[in-house]
Design a protein around this motif. Structure first.
Motif, PDB file in Angstrom:
ATOM      1  N   GLN A 236       0.825  -1.205   0.000  1.00 28.57           N
ATOM      2  CA  GLN A 236       0.000   0.000   0.000  1.00 28.57           C
ATOM      3  C   GLN A 236       0.861   1.258   0.000  1.00 28.57           C
ATOM      4  N   MET A 375      -5.810  -1.800  10.642  1.00 28.32           N
ATOM      5  CA  MET A 375      -6.728  -2.563   9.792  1.00 28.32           C
ATOM      6  C   MET A 375      -7.979  -1.731   9.541  1.00 28.32           C
ATOM      7  N   SER A 533      -1.585   4.384   0.176  1.00 30.16           N
ATOM      8  CA  SER A 533      -3.009   4.048   0.224  1.00 30.16           C
ATOM      9  C   SER A 533      -3.356   3.611   1.635  1.00 30.16           C
ATOM     10  N   GLY A 535      -5.603   5.181   5.402  1.00 31.03           N
ATOM     11  CA  GLY A 535      -6.380   6.266   5.991  1.00 31.03           C
ATOM     12  C   GLY A 535      -7.442   6.837   5.067  1.00 31.03           C
TER      13      GLY A 535
HETATM   14 MO1  MOS Z   1      -5.622   1.609   6.189  1.00 32.86          MO
HETATM   15  S1  MOS Z   1      -5.844   0.542   7.912  1.00 32.86           S
HETATM   16  O1  MOS Z   1      -4.868   3.019   6.678  1.00 32.86           O
HETATM   17  O2  MOS Z   1      -4.896   0.591   5.079  1.00 32.86           O
END
Ligand code: MOS
Length: 766
Positions: A236, A375, A533, A535
């Motif tokens: 992410q 999560m 990616s 929040g």
């Molecule tokens: Mo989210 S828990 O900031 O991927």
């Protein structure tokens, strides 16, 4: 492009922080809510949908390189101990083994806060003990089974409340409570608040540990070419992986390329730099061959993070007229064995409902289990189950409808930072959701009054989350001589549809159809910085940068349009698809004609995300309504319908917004009813580290889902007007289901998941 430096940007771990960001001096005109939209705000199917479903899309797992070897981590099978001896001699003899790394021969690399890449003190089942690289996966398996580890076993602790006791086994010398103390927040006078109340309710709620369970596990492929390192990684945070690996291995950033074109979700479990990526990079350099690591599903469960459990002691008070007078929260949850994710969950108690007197005291505690990770809406999902449950209890005690009680306590301002919101349509969400589910007509006025054995009930819960995003975020727009366009930005697509919304925003500003714009994301060598990616910040951070780059590109192409028209650019205007002579609109040049005039010139522009408005808080809001059916003979809960009514600013793509809601609600249902990590308390090991015994919802469980967007563009927040939705959509689901179960059967289950045995116990039948 002229730039200035501002302070105050969004960080997905810390929220708004004071730092420096490069932002444009002038931003494009914001897309007003009433602006007529051609491409953005329309429900386009994903531009990469065919590639994803046909198998054309290349995920990290699909990368095969010449001479590529396979790597895997050997993990501790005890929850706590010290490695006394580790014997790799037999494993080294397995044909095809290329290298084995342990704490004995690995470089000392600091990890978490108090540990190292290989730590001879193992603190959970799944802790890294060795890393093996072999020619084939068969040789790898064999070698892993032939490493002999002798442990000095230590006493272990699995439960957060147990771990707080002074007598508990310590994971670190400073004790098990993270930072040695709780996080405490207070406003008003909590005692006075309870004294003013006509009714006070006090209760304890518990939630379980659940896993992210992304369809695609953690995967990386690392390849050195001389001193240049390329990493394909399912992450992410493409740029964070690049920065982290570069700094750990002391390689300059221009020699580290991270590629993440497609990934199969993360939900917060792929936000960081993985140990196995560092190990693979070290070993690949040593053996002079590329190395691929695919995390086995069992290791995903043990080591790749979880939503921590919680114990939440809440006390709330209200006056008869519905005024909330006091909220007190004491909470604790397990952070797992290392400082990774946290178990703090006090934000909803502080910010969701209007209340003058609030106190929160939150603990995160180290225990001998896999480290927690953020999560999907970390903290909020746990918190709302408890907060919205006790709010219903309090509403009943003062004789008020639970929805009316919530509407009476809508906070007009951000009570913690004492400033207004850029937009807030929570009341509209409550009203629209109530209409769609038939709240006032169909809810049991007396909980549990249905005839049975199948009893139905309705429940409601609320949601607050960030998702306003912020700088830094950059994008470039290139116009080719045939009038096609390429947009570059380093953000990755976690699965939400990033490519599609980037293409839509560029196409909107350039007046082009979607198929004329292609998007390159997830590659640090090709793209300017794009945000992590996490929040729910991607859309709101990135799309204004894309818009800015597109507006400037359009302006630059005007020079060529003017050349075709044979006039000075000042006399040329633009409308979607064409440039025209301002004084005589019948004389015009299409976007393509202008582009053709470029010859071998090219328009390349960079856009940057502007700063967030000073003096405002950007939050998303929403409410979900659940209808359930409870079988009071078997205890089984079936979710019949979820209505989700949310304020998300502008929906840049209503179709991908809808798919986020479906995913979030289904995940929230799993949290409410079936998902749970089971540990064997005797040996401290997980009993169900597989997708057979760990029960995520399946197609058979999915209820009717109705999604209502009550908002329009939030132009105070950013120029595109969107707020994030990836996390808000899961927040109220479990709480709404729990309240609906109460409404159906008249007794409350205060611990998740709401399994048949817990329902029967609550009914006094088990
Ligand atoms: Mo989210 S828990 O900031 O991927």
């Amino acid at each position: 492009m002229a730039k200035k430096l501002v302070r105050s940007v969004f960080d997905f771990e810390e929220g708004f922080i004071e730092t420096i960001a490069e932002v444009p001096e002038k931003e494009p005109e914001a897309w007003a809510p009433e602006r007529s939209m051609r491409v953005a705000s329309k429900g386009h199917p994903r531009v990469d949908g065919y590639a994803r479903t046909s198998g054309d899309a290349r995920y990290a797992l699909d990368i095969q390189l010449p001479r590529m070897a396979y790597g895997r981590v050997l993990r501790s099978w005890i929850p706590h101990g010290r490695i006394r001896k580790i014997d790799t001699s037999e494993a080294e003899k397995v044909p095809g083994v290329l290298g084995i790394m342990t704490y004995v021969n690995a470089p000392k690399i600091r990890w978490y806060r108090d540990s190292t890449l290989f730590d001879p003190h193992v603190r959970y089942e799944g802790d890294e003990v060795a890393f093996v690289v072999a020619e084939t996966e068969e040789a790898l398996e064999q070698a892993l089974s032939k490493i002999h580890v002798e442990y000095e076993e230590l006493p272990f602790v699995l439960d957060a409340e147990e771990a707080m006791k002074p007598t508990a086994p310590k994971l670190f010398k400073n004790g098990n409570v993270r930072d040695g103390k709780p996080r405490i927040y207070e406003r008003g006078d909590i005692q006075k608040g309870f004294a003013e109340a006509d009714a006070v309710v006090e209760d304890t709620f518990r939630t379980q540990v659940v896993h992210h369970a992304p369809l695609e596990p953690h995967v990386c492929v690392v390849n050195w070419e001389g001193d240049r390192l390329t990493i394909w990684e399912s992450t992410q945070a493409t740029f964070r992986v690049q920065q982290g690996i570069a700094s750990i291995l002391k390689v300059p950033l221009n020699k580290v390329r991270v590629i993440n074109a497609f990934m199969g979700a993360g939900f917060g479990s792929k936000l960081g730099i993985e140990k196995h990526t560092v190990m693979a990079a070290l070993m690949a350099r040593q053996i002079g061959r590329p190395v691929k690591v695919v995390t086995p599903r069992k290791d995903e469960f043990l080591s790749m993070g979880n939503r921590p459990a919680s114990v939440q002691k809440l006390k709330v008070g209200a006056k008869k007229d519905g005024t909330l007078t006091a909220i007190s929260l004491w909470s604790v949850g397990p952070g797992g064995a290392y400082r990774s994710g946290s178990a703090y969950l006090g934000t909803p108690a502080r910010e969701m409902y209007k209340c003058a007197n609030v106190r929160t005291e939150e603990y995160t505690v180290y225990v001998n289990t896999g480290p927690a990770r953020a999560m999907r809406a970390p903290g909020h999902v746990q918190a709302f189950f408890a907060l919205d449950s006790i709010l219903d209890e309090l509403a009943e005690k003062i004789g008020m409808d639970p929805l009316d009680f919530r509407m009476a306590n809508i906070a007009e301002i951000d009570q913690v930072r004492k400033r207004p919101y850029t937009s807030k349509r929570l009341k509209e969400a409550y009203e629209a959701g109530a209409r769609a589910i038939g709240w006032y007509e169909r809810r049991n006025k007396v909980p549990g009054s249905g005839k049975g054995p199948l009893k139905r009930g309705l429940g409601v819960a609320s949601q607050i989350w960030g998702g306003g995003g912020g700088p830094p975020a950059f994008a470039t727009v290139e116009i080719n001589r045939d009038g096609t366009v390429v947009v570059h930005s380093g953000s990755q697509d976690i699965g939400t549809g990033t490519r599609t919304i980037v293409a839509q925003v560029a196409a909107e500003e350039l007046g082009l159809d979607l198929d004329r714009v292609s998007v390159v994301i997830g590659d640090t060598a090709l793209c300017p910085y794009g945000p992590t990616s996490g929040g729910s910040i991607t859309a709101a951070s990135l799309t204004p940068a894309v818009q800015a780059a597109a507006v400037e590109a359009r302006e630059r192409l005007k020079d060529y349009a003017a050349a075709v028209l044979g006039v000075e650019p000042e006399r040329v205007s633009y409308e979607p698809g064409r440039y025209y002579l301002t004084e005589d609109p019948s004389k015009s040049v299409s976007f393509e004609e202008a582009a053709r005039k470029m010859g071998n010139n090219m328009v390349v522009t960079t856009g940057a995300r502007g700063p967030n408005p000073k003096g405002y808080t950007i939050n998303s809001f929403g409410a979900q309504f659940a209808e359930v059916e409870v079988d009071v003979e078997t205890g089984k809960v079936r979710v019949l319908k979820i209505v989700a009514a949310h304020d998300i600013g502008r929906a840049i793509n209503p179709l991908t917004v809808r798919s986020q809601f479906e995913g979030g609600i289904i995940m929230g249902m799993g949290y409410a009813l079936t998902e749970e990590r089971w540990l064997d308390p005797q040996v401290g090991r997980q009993v169900n580290p597989n997708l057979h015994e760990y029960k995520v919802p399946t197609l058979a469980d999915i209820p009717e889902i109705e999604v209502i967007i009550v908002s329009e563009a939030d132009t105070k927040a950013n120029t595109v007007g969107g707020k994030g939705i990836g996390e808000p959509c899961i927040i109220p689901t479990a709480a709404a289901i729990a309240n609906a179960v109460y409404n159906a059967i008249g007794v409350r289950v205060k611990e998740l998941p709401i399994t048949p045995d817990r329902v029967l116990r609550a009914l006094g039948k088990a």
